[in-house]
Design an enzyme around this catalytic site. Structure first.
Site, mmCIF file in Angstrom:
data_model
loop_
_atom_site.group_PDB
_atom_site.id
_atom_site.type_symbol
_atom_site.label_atom_id
_atom_site.label_comp_id
_atom_site.label_asym_id
_atom_site.label_seq_id
_atom_site.Cartn_x
_atom_site.Cartn_y
_atom_site.Cartn_z
ATOM 1 N N LYS A 171 13.263 -41.654 47.978
ATOM 2 C CA LYS A 171 12.358 -42.262 46.986
ATOM 3 C C LYS A 171 12.651 -43.760 46.903
ATOM 4 O O LYS A 171 13.679 -44.176 46.375
ATOM 5 C CB LYS A 171 12.559 -41.643 45.603
ATOM 6 C CG LYS A 171 11.499 -42.141 44.617
ATOM 7 C CD LYS A 171 11.941 -42.115 43.175
ATOM 8 C CE LYS A 171 12.748 -43.306 42.756
ATOM 9 N NZ LYS A 171 12.045 -44.607 42.798
ATOM 10 N N SER A 223 21.124 -50.435 40.118
ATOM 11 C CA SER A 223 21.915 -51.059 39.055
ATOM 12 C C SER A 223 22.961 -50.085 38.501
ATOM 13 O O SER A 223 22.804 -48.859 38.584
ATOM 14 C CB SER A 223 20.993 -51.514 37.934
ATOM 15 O OG SER A 223 20.361 -50.393 37.368
ATOM 16 N N THR A 226 21.426 -47.699 35.818
ATOM 17 C CA THR A 226 20.716 -46.525 36.338
ATOM 18 C C THR A 226 21.692 -45.559 37.003
ATOM 19 O O THR A 226 21.552 -44.339 36.874
ATOM 20 C CB THR A 226 19.615 -46.953 37.336
ATOM 21 O OG1 THR A 226 18.829 -47.981 36.744
ATOM 22 C CG2 THR A 226 18.726 -45.791 37.706
ATOM 23 N N GLU A 244 26.160 -46.795 44.947
ATOM 24 C CA GLU A 244 26.391 -48.210 45.305
ATOM 25 C C GLU A 244 25.686 -49.038 44.246
ATOM 26 O O GLU A 244 24.462 -49.108 44.218
ATOM 27 C CB GLU A 244 25.805 -48.506 46.693
ATOM 28 C CG GLU A 244 26.491 -47.761 47.823
ATOM 29 C CD GLU A 244 27.893 -48.286 48.123
ATOM 30 O OE1 GLU A 244 28.328 -49.273 47.504
ATOM 31 O OE2 GLU A 244 28.558 -47.686 48.975
ATOM 32 N N CYS A 278 23.544 -57.248 46.513
ATOM 33 C CA CYS A 278 24.603 -56.677 45.680
ATOM 34 C C CYS A 278 25.898 -57.453 45.850
ATOM 35 O O CYS A 278 26.544 -57.820 44.883
ATOM 36 C CB CYS A 278 24.790 -55.205 46.011
ATOM 37 S SG CYS A 278 24.956 -54.897 47.769
ATOM 38 N N GLU A 375 25.645 -59.923 36.067
ATOM 39 C CA GLU A 375 25.070 -60.119 37.402
ATOM 40 C C GLU A 375 23.707 -60.799 37.254
ATOM 41 O O GLU A 375 22.808 -60.244 36.622
ATOM 42 C CB GLU A 375 24.902 -58.744 38.060
ATOM 43 C CG GLU A 375 24.324 -58.838 39.440
ATOM 44 C CD GLU A 375 24.062 -57.466 40.070
ATOM 45 O OE1 GLU A 375 23.727 -56.518 39.354
ATOM 46 O OE2 GLU A 375 24.182 -57.379 41.300
HETATM 47 P P1 NAD Z 1 17.389 -50.042 39.519
HETATM 48 O O1 NAD Z 1 18.625 -49.339 39.101
HETATM 49 O O2 NAD Z 1 16.478 -50.556 38.479
HETATM 50 O O3 NAD Z 1 16.503 -49.115 40.453
HETATM 51 C C1 NAD Z 1 17.012 -48.513 41.630
HETATM 52 C C2 NAD Z 1 16.227 -47.247 41.931
HETATM 53 O O4 NAD Z 1 16.462 -46.285 40.893
HETATM 54 C C3 NAD Z 1 14.713 -47.428 42.015
HETATM 55 O O5 NAD Z 1 14.243 -46.626 43.086
HETATM 56 C C4 NAD Z 1 14.230 -46.860 40.675
HETATM 57 O O6 NAD Z 1 12.915 -46.359 40.740
HETATM 58 C C5 NAD Z 1 15.220 -45.736 40.458
HETATM 59 N N1 NAD Z 1 15.389 -45.318 39.058
HETATM 60 C C6 NAD Z 1 15.089 -45.998 37.927
HETATM 61 N N2 NAD Z 1 15.448 -45.286 36.843
HETATM 62 C C7 NAD Z 1 15.996 -44.125 37.290
HETATM 63 C C8 NAD Z 1 16.611 -43.003 36.667
HETATM 64 N N3 NAD Z 1 16.728 -42.915 35.348
HETATM 65 N N4 NAD Z 1 17.104 -42.023 37.459
HETATM 66 C C9 NAD Z 1 17.047 -42.115 38.801
HETATM 67 N N5 NAD Z 1 16.480 -43.153 39.447
HETATM 68 C C10 NAD Z 1 15.962 -44.155 38.706
HETATM 69 O O7 NAD Z 1 17.906 -51.218 40.488
HETATM 70 P P2 NAD Z 1 17.033 -52.361 41.176
HETATM 71 O O8 NAD Z 1 16.654 -53.339 40.095
HETATM 72 O O9 NAD Z 1 15.982 -51.766 42.037
HETATM 73 O O10 NAD Z 1 18.113 -53.041 42.146
HETATM 74 C C11 NAD Z 1 18.956 -54.075 41.763
HETATM 75 C C12 NAD Z 1 20.365 -53.563 41.506
HETATM 76 O O11 NAD Z 1 20.834 -52.832 42.625
HETATM 77 C C13 NAD Z 1 21.361 -54.676 41.313
HETATM 78 O O12 NAD Z 1 22.216 -54.370 40.235
HETATM 79 C C14 NAD Z 1 22.167 -54.686 42.597
HETATM 80 O O13 NAD Z 1 23.453 -55.212 42.497
HETATM 81 C C15 NAD Z 1 22.156 -53.241 42.961
HETATM 82 N N6 NAD Z 1 22.402 -53.072 44.393
HETATM 83 C C16 NAD Z 1 23.608 -52.556 44.790
HETATM 84 C C17 NAD Z 1 23.898 -52.437 46.142
HETATM 85 C C18 NAD Z 1 25.235 -51.890 46.611
HETATM 86 O O14 NAD Z 1 25.356 -51.560 47.785
HETATM 87 N N7 NAD Z 1 26.224 -51.776 45.772
HETATM 88 C C19 NAD Z 1 22.952 -52.811 47.094
HETATM 89 C C20 NAD Z 1 21.738 -53.321 46.651
HETATM 90 C C21 NAD Z 1 21.466 -53.432 45.290
#
Ligand code: NAD
Length: 469
Positions: A171, A223, A226, A244, A278, A375
């Protein structure tokens, strides 16, 4: 007419009644329609993956390797189309460190993962008996991805899962679903039906995945907030998890750094993908003795970096990906300015329809300002002064995140000793964020659980069975 993309379930392209707009952040217009999948669509995808699992798990290893390599060939053959989709939905540049580079990395990662093996390990093998450790696929793996590297992160999830013999339901983020859906559609040529499925829709679908009783593992990148929700709802059926999550990486620059070679690397360590990475440099700690010189040099470098439409070959940086993130970067910079930060460059959005925010360097910042403590995930770098190295290490570690970190010095041994004191999963010397397919990558503290890449990453897509004979 705006193109509507389908879900991919059980080898078939499935249209939905409802759609979500996918906005091109460079002009604010809808460029494609994302299928609004429902929980019933998710159930169908999970059921297809469940049916496909026994056959895929029993497929000879050499055939699974060949199939994963065929997926790399599909990525290469369709790199042009997929890179353009990424640029239009994500806002990054097509060239440079942009979407074509992302596609190249995705294919290379896929090939590397195809070549990995997890052979049987013998704990005892002698006249008294044999104790053997087998790694078995887990079952149905769900992948949930963010919007910063839509294809690369999808590949990091999908390939080890398939290589180890699991089946997958992915997804993507509702902000950037199109390249992933199209990629999974193209990949059906090389896989049996149901082995790789894609659903898309709102965040609700993510919630439905986290609590779905027939999913065995979730690999989630996104994030920290989440990730905690995913972990809580996954507990009902004790799903295996790889998380991650967010990072707030500190880079510590020592007085003996070679500035001539460091400036460009520091800049891109922070601003690659507009800081929406990230493991980018999000807090730059610089020793007092070189603080002003490094600020001047970074400013000189930044002046020649062009932010603009990702489709234009002149642009080196594109947009911030979505309005919410754009507003957050704006708010963090405004708050820092109000607390006394000195703006070296940037500091306010570029006027227009697109989500363009210029490279922003902020001097005279310190802990207690949100842009340091949290962040920022955008093109604004706080540059923090320090005088005592132990104090800098303590301040770098005084943060709930622990993804990456770096130390910059001409004395490599000293730098390694300092790096080993940083509370983070990966640390680099005179570089930052150089992830590679053979080196495990993951966060400590609230940056995640588990690792990706290499043998350890592959092992996370297996369960251990020990047979004592
Ligand atoms: P997000 O957490 O808002 O969304 C990530 C995914 O989770 C999306 O597909 C979203 O639709 C889904 N989602 C949202 N609510 C959910 C729930 N309650 N249950 C399950 N899934 C849900 O993150 P984002 O804004 O898309 O990405 C940015 C964040 O990702 C930043 O904090 C960044 O640091 C992190 N990130 C981490 C890595 C790593 O490898 N550690 C890599 C890339 C990004």
């Amino acid at each position: 007419m705006t193109q509507a993309y389908p879900l991919i379930i059980d080898g078939m392209s499935v249209s939905t009644d409802n759609h979500l707009d996918v906005i091109n952040p460079a002009d604010g217009r809808t460029f494609a329609l994302c299928p609004a999948g429902t929980s019933a669509d998710l159930d169908r995808a999970v059921a297809a993956a469940r049916r496909a699992f026994p056959g895929w798990a029993a497929t000879p290893d050499a055939d699974r390797k060949a199939a994963v390599n065929a997926l790399a060939d599909i990525l290469d053959a369709n790199a042009g189309e997929l890179a353009e989709l990424i640029t239009r939905e994500q806002g990054k540049t097509l060239s440079g460190l942009g979407s074509q580079w992302e596609l190249g990395g995705a294919a290379a990662w896929t090939r590397y993962t195809a070549a990995l093996d997890l052979p049987v390990e013998y704990i005892q093998d002698d006249a008294q008996g044999r104790v053997a450790l087998y790694r078995k696929p887990i079952g149905v793996v769900a992948s949930i991805t963010p919007w910063n590297f839509p294809v690369m992160i999808a590949i990091w999830h999908i390939m080890p899962a398939l290589r180890a013999g699991n089946t997958v339901v992915i997804k993507p983020s509702p902000y950037t679903p199109i390249a992933t859906l199209r990629m999974v559609e193209l990949m059906q040529q090389a896989l049996p039906p149901g082995v790789l499925n894609a659903v898309a829709g709102s965040d609700d679908l993510g919630r439905a995945i986290s609590s779905h009783p027939d999913i065995d593992k979730i690999v989630f990148t996104g994030s920290t907030r989440t990730g905690k929700h995913v972990m809580a709802s996954a507990s009902d059926s004790l799903k295996r998890l790889t998380l991650e999550l967010g990072g707030n990486d500190a880079a510590i620059v020592l007085p003996d750094v070679d500035l001539d070679s460091a400036v460009e690397k520091l800049f891109w360590g922070a601003f690659i993908n507009n800081g929406q990475v990230c493991a980018a440099i999000k807090r730059l700690y610089v020793h007092d003795s070189i603080y002003d010189e490094l600020c001047d040099r970074l400013l000189d470098y930044a002046r020649n970096v062009k932010t603009g439409d990702g489709m234009s070959p002149d642009s080196q940086l594109g947009t911030v990906q979505n309005k919410m993130q754009f507003e957050r970067v704006k708010m963090l910079v405004e708050a820092a300015k109000a607390s006394g930060a000195r703006v070296l460059c940037g500091g306010a959005p570029i006027e227009g329809d697109g989500l363009f925010y210029p490279v922003t360097l902020l001097a005279d910042v310190k802990e207690g300002m949100a842009i340091v403590d949290e962040e920022q995930f955008g093109p604004a770098l706080p540059i923090i002064r320090y005088t005592d190295l132990d104090d800098a290490v303590a301040r770098a570690n005084d943060n709930p995140n622990g993804l990456g970190g770096s130390v910059w010095s001409s004395d490599t041994d000293k730098a390694v000793a300092i790096a080993s004191r940083l509370e983070c999963g990966s640390a680099w010397i005179n570089n930052h964020a150089m992830v590679r397919p053979d080196a495990p990558f993951g966060g400590v503290k609230q940056s995640g659980i588990g690792v990706e890449f290499g043998k350890l990453g592959l092992a996370e897509f297996t369960t251990v069975q020990v047979i004592h004979q």
